[in-house]
Design an enzyme around this catalytic site. Sequence first.
Site, PDB file in Angstrom:
ATOM      1  N   PHE B  50    -101.071  -3.559  33.640  1.00  0.00           N
ATOM      2  CA  PHE B  50    -100.518  -3.796  31.696  1.00  0.00           C
ATOM      3  C   PHE B  50    -101.194  -5.114  31.120  1.00  0.00           C
ATOM      4  O   PHE B  50    -101.493  -5.584  31.366  1.00  0.00           O
ATOM      5  CB  PHE B  50     -98.707  -4.597  32.405  1.00  0.00           C
ATOM      6  CG  PHE B  50     -98.350  -3.413  32.557  1.00  0.00           C
ATOM      7  CD1 PHE B  50     -97.951  -2.781  32.798  1.00  0.00           C
ATOM      8  CD2 PHE B  50     -97.811  -3.210  33.974  1.00  0.00           C
ATOM      9  CE1 PHE B  50     -96.764  -1.792  32.975  1.00  0.00           C
ATOM     10  CE2 PHE B  50     -97.536  -2.349  34.491  1.00  0.00           C
ATOM     11  CZ  PHE B  50     -96.488  -1.487  34.027  1.00  0.00           C
ATOM     12  N   GLU B  51    -101.683  -4.392  29.883  1.00  0.00           N
ATOM     13  CA  GLU B  51    -101.877  -5.443  28.464  1.00  0.00           C
ATOM     14  C   GLU B  51    -102.198  -6.691  28.843  1.00  0.00           C
ATOM     15  O   GLU B  51    -102.830  -7.400  27.955  1.00  0.00           O
ATOM     16  CB  GLU B  51    -101.678  -4.395  27.241  1.00  0.00           C
ATOM     17  CG  GLU B  51    -100.272  -5.209  26.536  1.00  0.00           C
ATOM     18  CD  GLU B  51    -100.678  -5.003  24.798  1.00  0.00           C
ATOM     19  OE1 GLU B  51     -99.894  -4.275  24.642  1.00  0.00           O
ATOM     20  OE2 GLU B  51    -100.263  -6.280  24.169  1.00  0.00           O
ATOM     21  N   ALA B  52    -100.647  -6.536  29.390  1.00  0.00           N
ATOM     22  CA  ALA B  52    -100.275  -8.423  29.336  1.00  0.00           C
ATOM     23  C   ALA B  52    -101.404  -9.016  30.308  1.00  0.00           C
ATOM     24  O   ALA B  52    -101.292 -10.263  30.232  1.00  0.00           O
ATOM     25  CB  ALA B  52     -98.965  -8.823  28.502  1.00  0.00           C
TER      26      ALA B  52
ATOM     27  N   ASN C 134    -103.283  -6.809  19.233  1.00  0.00           N
ATOM     28  CA  ASN C 134    -103.326  -7.529  20.528  1.00  0.00           C
ATOM     29  C   ASN C 134    -104.255  -8.472  20.479  1.00  0.00           C
ATOM     30  O   ASN C 134    -104.521  -9.870  20.785  1.00  0.00           O
ATOM     31  CB  ASN C 134    -102.371  -7.163  21.001  1.00  0.00           C
ATOM     32  CG  ASN C 134    -100.447  -7.501  20.799  1.00  0.00           C
ATOM     33  OD1 ASN C 134    -100.847  -7.821  19.640  1.00  0.00           O
ATOM     34  ND2 ASN C 134    -100.413  -6.577  21.548  1.00  0.00           N
TER      35      ASN C 134
END
Lengths: 255, 255, 330, 330
Positions: B50-52, C134
Amino acid sequence: MTDYNQMEMMIVIAARELENGATVGVGTGAPCAAAMLAQKTASPDLVIMFEAGGISPELPEMPISVGDSRTFYKASQAGSMGTIMSSCARGFVDYTFLGGAQIDMYGNLNSTVIGDWESPKVRLPGSGGANDFASFCWKMMVMTPQDKRRFVEKVDFLTTPGWLEGGESRKESGLPENAGPYKIITNMAVMDFEPESKRMRVISLNPGYTFEDVQENCGFELLRLEDLPLTPAPTEEELYILRNQVDPGRVVIGR
Amino acid sequence: MTDYNQMEMMIVIAARELENGATVGVGTGAPCAAAMLAQKTASPDLVIMFEAGGISPELPEMPISVGDSRTFYKASQAGSMGTIMSSCARGFVDYTFLGGAQIDMYGNLNSTVIGDWESPKVRLPGSGGANDFASFCWKMMVMTPQDKRRFVEKVDFLTTPGWLEGGESRKESGLPENAGPYKIITNMAVMDFEPESKRMRVISLNPGYTFEDVQENCGFELLRLEDLPLTPAPTEEELYILRNQVDPGRVVIGR
Amino acid sequence: MDVLDRGKGAVFTDPDPDKLRAFFQKKSRIKTDKTMTLKQAVKTFVNDGDYLAIGGFGANRTPVAACHEIVRQGKKNLGFAGHTSTHDMQILSAGKVYSKIDMAYGVGLEARGLSGCSRKYIESGDVEVSEWTNYALSVRLQAAAMGVPYLPMRSMLGTDTFKFSGAVAADCPFTGKKMALVPALSPDVTFIHVHEADIYGNARFEGIAVADLELASASKTLVITCERIVHHEEIAREPHKTQIPYFIVDAVVEVPYGAYPGTMPNEYFSDEAHLKEWMTKEKDPEAFEAFLKEIIFDCEDFNAYIDRNGGLEKMRRLRRTEFLTNGEGE
Amino acid sequence: MDVLDRGKGAVFTDPDPDKLRAFFQKKSRIKTDKTMTLKQAVKTFVNDGDYLAIGGFGANRTPVAACHEIVRQGKKNLGFAGHTSTHDMQILSAGKVYSKIDMAYGVGLEARGLSGCSRKYIESGDVEVSEWTNYALSVRLQAAAMGVPYLPMRSMLGTDTFKFSGAVAADCPFTGKKMALVPALSPDVTFIHVHEADIYGNARFEGIAVADLELASASKTLVITCERIVHHEEIAREPHKTQIPYFIVDAVVEVPYGAYPGTMPNEYFSDEAHLKEWMTKEKDPEAFEAFLKEIIFDCEDFNAYIDRNGGLEKMRRLRRTEFLTNGEGE
């Protein structure tokens, strides 16, 4: 008057430069002793940082390595080289102490080779973190014995930046602005750098030495203040703390 | 023959694309359901990122956010966006699923604005991590309903790179080599990209649809394989696992 | 350096590292007690016109209490780092506190849908927007954290996201490959929510870091809100756990449940019902105004908001959700 | 990009991120049991001519056991990343295993003095040298870790260190300031010593990180040596403690006391007497040869070396030193 050796004198002078609340990036040996002495005298809130990642430790004894466990004993953070060097790069670190086999009149340091780089007489460790610290920390200081072979007209290899070729040359190099060599502390005198030319300048004489002594033990022409004050000798309290609390094993001051 | 809805069909097709041992960067919703379904069927060793920051979690349920606690439940690492995106940048991530309000014949995606950027009809969330994932991951896939308003001649804003203007244009842009859009999965068909022109090409038809259906619901001219096979329908086992183990709350498949 | 291409988006903050250095040179490095109330922290450190950044990931370990207080105090014309922003942006949009935004992800609340309030505010024309990704914002923060004016990266190239950003494209002198260079981003003031901090500001958290380590170091002023203050001895016992060192921190504020209604790893899960309430209220301007009055402007502080939303009993339930034990004892 | 100045030092490794990507594309991402012996790991993963990097800081959390094994297996013509290298370089120099070095810090053992053996080897002319700083090598690793071909930094400028490096100087397109650009460094094979790892390679350590996080991600092949292997469940319970994720790891080797005679934080302190023994023996070529035979070539493995140097009783004493409790029970 209390007896003291030249290493003790240099450490005491250096410690007095570190005001309370300042940050200092140090290595092992004399610089670390100076920082510890400062903490135990006038600067209890001096913040010590080690290049390998230790931030604000409560040093239980002198570290052997800038990366050993003592460097982050009860520290605020055990970070990384990136943590430390990026903090330095952002302007968070006020002082650093560096050394070298050679230093020139602009405070440039050589810790790479004696002789020619292609076929060196002696190969030395290289920059390590010295070039980084000297590039980033606001005020770079050196503690070193006064010696013609160390204070040279031209360093064999410019490992670590002082004021480069003096004048505005450091600014033009791209290095961060307004940082650079600040004080050179030897067994004989304390030097700073004349603001325009950025040449090394004697600003006080240690007890027992004349300007001529200093000049004779220096490979280049030194500037000087007209009236040269006496560097205050170590006090009994400073020596007591240095000998009993900072370096009871005489690892540094016994050299 | 088992009954299934179009979302279930798309998730099942997507899951089959994810071979065992591959890495996939996913968001919430259908892509995550596809990855979980793959893990519970043919690809138990599929690695989800997941990108986070979550790496290889054992997802106990569908996450609500790509940064919520489920995304690093019993994970190998709870890292940072830097951990994930730098791993993608180094070529460690094989697949990613992305979406958008518009897609063009080269697989470029728009998730920024409908209308003109300066005075948009509708402002959408922007790139988020989509542009990064699409730039770095080897094979980018899209799951989306077949719809003329989505499949457009020209995206209003090119948020996320597909094959850009086709041909060699992506390579010339400076984006990492040999990565790009791979499969587009809709309720009607599966598309890839013709290797030379990089134009979208129908490669299989979902049960119940003709090529003409697909073309009618697409705002640009589609390429096609001469012989179009039928996309295999979801099996009972796939549907059972999807409905009972992946998304028992019907959060995604109930849409 | 040969610039091949330049985005037309604004760069709202100065990427000059020497100016940042001059600022940090004056910052105190002494370990002093930096604890204060959130009211005091926002009053002291957030000035109209400042560039603001919010830690966490939208509704995950996000300093929601700080967002409320910023709105409550009616701050204006802020710049905002819209990286991975969801519920934080929704609150700040409701208060119309910002007028410039670096937009990487905003407006949306991920799988929950779009925020009508955020969207309307961005579409109003009252907000100057620059586009990024991001990761680009994360790398921009990293540049500031490293004390360099830019860093190269390989996304954004070839897209409108690049064209409407403030990035530059230039060839690499080692490989000849084209890179996107993104300028350093140093927020004037940043709020980050963590699990534990000591009174000096040494801080640590659990779970994912998102971009908070870069953000903490990049920021000129940093306010830490935390679930609980711990004794410095606790920090010193395991200094390798410290993620944010005290000397970059300006204030420490203890705000239990400070990330509610978002998720706080190993503490409490998000309150989806209340987040849905936000999105429902947003649809009707009058109802939304009354809602904001009730949950923000009429609340003395964040505790009052927590009480309004179910108090400690609700928090206990969200803790059970976080630990996947919903079924029992309800 | 306009190059203002270019160092004349060699860049020994290819900074092209697309080549690195092609390499990593083929690497397995499956969680498999990667445990093996150190002998096997060195045999499998270290090839003559490879570029080698060693984690830790010279004699602090350094994979000393791996250095011994590389020498014992007589590897040749390696490249070596001489960042913060002290005792590691001393061992590798004794074996003359490398013929190219990126030199930031070497030859010395910090306050302990200089290594005669390292110095003689570098001075011999058999080693090609490129000059860097410690932080420059750390940033070069970071570039590779981020998948970019270079990163800008602000040290090295104006010095001979720059002139004899492989760095480039170029103006920043945002501020006009001159930066030193350093090329990405991606070692072929790296050894990092940690406290704990699971059989898949998820790894964590205590104390300072030095440049090991950048190094781990930058490396094409990564061998983790660890004090102890722990169950994967232990890693999964607190995944925010994982510093090195399994998928970048190729082998896991359990080597208790693997950093001896260096320091391992919270485990054992350095054996200064033995490090002094090295430096004494180095002075006499014949004595040194006999010494190397005894401590490396005649040792079957690292356990034999530990036994030779006092075995578990010595390790117990060094543990007491680490915890500052020397006085008792000796």
